[in-house]
Design a protein around this motif. Sequence first.
Motif, PDB file in Angstrom:
ATOM      1  N   ASP A  50      17.833  15.647  23.649  1.00 45.81           N
ATOM      2  CA  ASP A  50      17.997  14.365  24.337  1.00 45.81           C
ATOM      3  C   ASP A  50      16.785  14.051  25.197  1.00 45.81           C
ATOM      4  O   ASP A  50      16.333  12.902  25.280  1.00 45.81           O
ATOM      5  CB  ASP A  50      19.255  14.394  25.223  1.00 45.81           C
ATOM      6  N   SER A  51      16.245  15.070  25.851  1.00 54.33           N
ATOM      7  CA  SER A  51      15.079  14.876  26.719  1.00 54.33           C
ATOM      8  C   SER A  51      13.879  14.386  25.916  1.00 54.33           C
ATOM      9  O   SER A  51      13.200  13.428  26.302  1.00 54.33           O
ATOM     10  CB  SER A  51      14.744  16.188  27.438  1.00 54.33           C
ATOM     11  N   LEU A  54      14.489  10.795  24.649  1.00 54.61           N
ATOM     12  CA  LEU A  54      14.413   9.803  25.717  1.00 54.61           C
ATOM     13  C   LEU A  54      12.962   9.553  26.120  1.00 54.61           C
ATOM     14  O   LEU A  54      12.560   8.413  26.364  1.00 54.61           O
ATOM     15  CB  LEU A  54      15.229  10.249  26.928  1.00 54.61           C
ATOM     16  N   PHE A  70      20.205   3.403  25.635  1.00 50.79           N
ATOM     17  CA  PHE A  70      19.973   4.749  25.127  1.00 50.79           C
ATOM     18  C   PHE A  70      21.129   5.635  25.582  1.00 50.79           C
ATOM     19  O   PHE A  70      21.578   5.547  26.714  1.00 50.79           O
ATOM     20  CB  PHE A  70      18.654   5.313  25.670  1.00 50.79           C
ATOM     21  N   ALA A  72      22.558   9.500  26.240  1.00 48.58           N
ATOM     22  CA  ALA A  72      22.051  10.840  26.521  1.00 48.58           C
ATOM     23  C   ALA A  72      23.124  11.650  27.224  1.00 48.58           C
ATOM     24  O   ALA A  72      24.053  11.109  27.823  1.00 48.58           O
ATOM     25  CB  ALA A  72      20.797  10.756  27.391  1.00 48.58           C
ATOM     26  N   ALA A 346      18.371   4.391  18.686  1.00 46.62           N
ATOM     27  CA  ALA A 346      17.534   5.413  19.302  1.00 46.62           C
ATOM     28  C   ALA A 346      16.931   6.321  18.233  1.00 46.62           C
ATOM     29  O   ALA A 346      15.860   6.918  18.441  1.00 46.62           O
ATOM     30  CB  ALA A 346      18.353   6.246  20.296  1.00 46.62           C
TER      31      ALA A 346
END
Length: 570
Positions: A50-51, A54, A70, A72, A346
Amino acid sequence: MEIFNQRRVSDISFVTDKNLSVSQGNRSFLKLFDITDPAITLSDYMPDTDSKNLKFFLTNLTNESATRYFTASFTIGKKLLRCLLYFSKEGNLFHVDLKELSYSKELLDKALLESREYTAVLKTFDAHYFIYDGTTLILKNTKDLTNMFEGSLGDFREYLGNCFNLNLYDKDCHEQFNELFTDLAEFSVDKAYKLLMNDENSLSIHTRKVSTRNNAIILANISNTSSASIGENTYIEKKDGLTNLYNKKSITEMISKKINVLKQPTTLIILDVDNFKECNDTFGHVFGDKVLVAVSNVIKDAIQGVGMAGRIGGDEFIIALDKTSEDDIRSVTRNIRLGIQWSIPALEPGSVVTCSMGIARAPLNTDNYDDLFRLADKCLYIAKNKGRNCYVIYKPEIHDKIIVKNEKNMNDMLSGQFYLESAKTEIEILSLLNKKNSAENTRLMLQKTLEYVNVTKISVYDKDLKPLFIIGKDDIDARRDYFDDKYFKFFNECGFLHLDNTNVLDTLDKHRFELYLKNNIASTLEIKVKDKYENFKALICFDIYKPARTFAKEKIVFAIMIAKLITNNL
């Protein structure tokens, strides 16, 4: 954290840069992360995937970007929270609003079982039961609730084998014994195990999850039977290799038993990814697999603790919820529908992926699995016809007539009657095109086309986007104030825009979405026609007012053909 038990988390905002370093945060942000200084790095609270995603998303986000949402996950204490973030760019920084928290409904629900209900559950158990909270396991008997064992999961493994004299030399028993403790360690529940004892009787263990005010625990019933046959583990994990959801055989057996044998109230949801074939054809099969994985993750997030799910076809999923109230169903399906719509861009900016769901409830609608599946499947078909990107909860007073009509249409297709009548209508429309070109003939032809294609209104614009004909429910030029240099950006390379449900533009283009919302247009087919020199010559729009409906493929083909033939006479 106390904040989750008090109110819905919905007013969190903060400022971050593209490296996820936070510089500002409001009080709710500080409470969420249990900090006093907002200067944190979000990566420290997020899964690596996810990091990375993003950071990539923010690096490519511009002031003109259509997609600003987005999804997350954040690890807050011991909870993994799935969040929806909305970004607005301010120079080199990004202002972030937390718009939705997928787990918030679950976290803020009242306790599923109060103490008296909890005790009642225990009394339905046979000889023994155990409770496991992720740290400590307590084994009790049902006669006087005396503690027989209290300790770690590892210590209980040895105790269980000795206490119940298990024959762990038996291959099947040993495998199920190991699986039991693997599942307990992973907090995986709703499974049954049969373990062979040395006296040739068998020990049955059935696990389930119970939510209390502060946490979730595993509650397991232990009972002795005289049967020496180990049998198959009823809930052995048989997972789909791609999505890690249950496969078709496994999930079907589990739901059938839940409804037919255990007679538990159940909501059955059949979910289908809209236009999945076109998605594969446009972005490739690798992306298609990513879509299926993303869809399965959204489903897992939405139903955690309240249901189970499996993949039963290429892009078809089945979900069984323990809850049957309409409010609870709508809460879960809303999180699924919006989660899918917001998550996929995304993965591939510019992609639009939605889902349709058909829903039926037991015992409200029927008390057996086969009939329940049939009703949910027919509601899925209705949802597809309504324009996709929606769900339909079966209500006999509303949907029985629609189901009968759909079945009649299907019978007409199988008999050939449908195609015979369609061909006759198409011939009549084409004959009007061959007559002397006049405004009267064109209007008559458009009226017959409107009825045949089954739309609310047809609008014909010339090369300067001035209306030539508007036929249908009203004569309003809906697009007059919305034509600009970006109007055709959503048209495909073949020159047309097909939207069975215009709501998909809500997160992609607010200006375009306003056009359809303001004018009550729920579905549309817009065709840009060129002359033989590839010069723009006309725009023909086929609109359906609310509620949304799906354009049949054969009607799309006919509409495109008519658009080109009309243009030849302009």
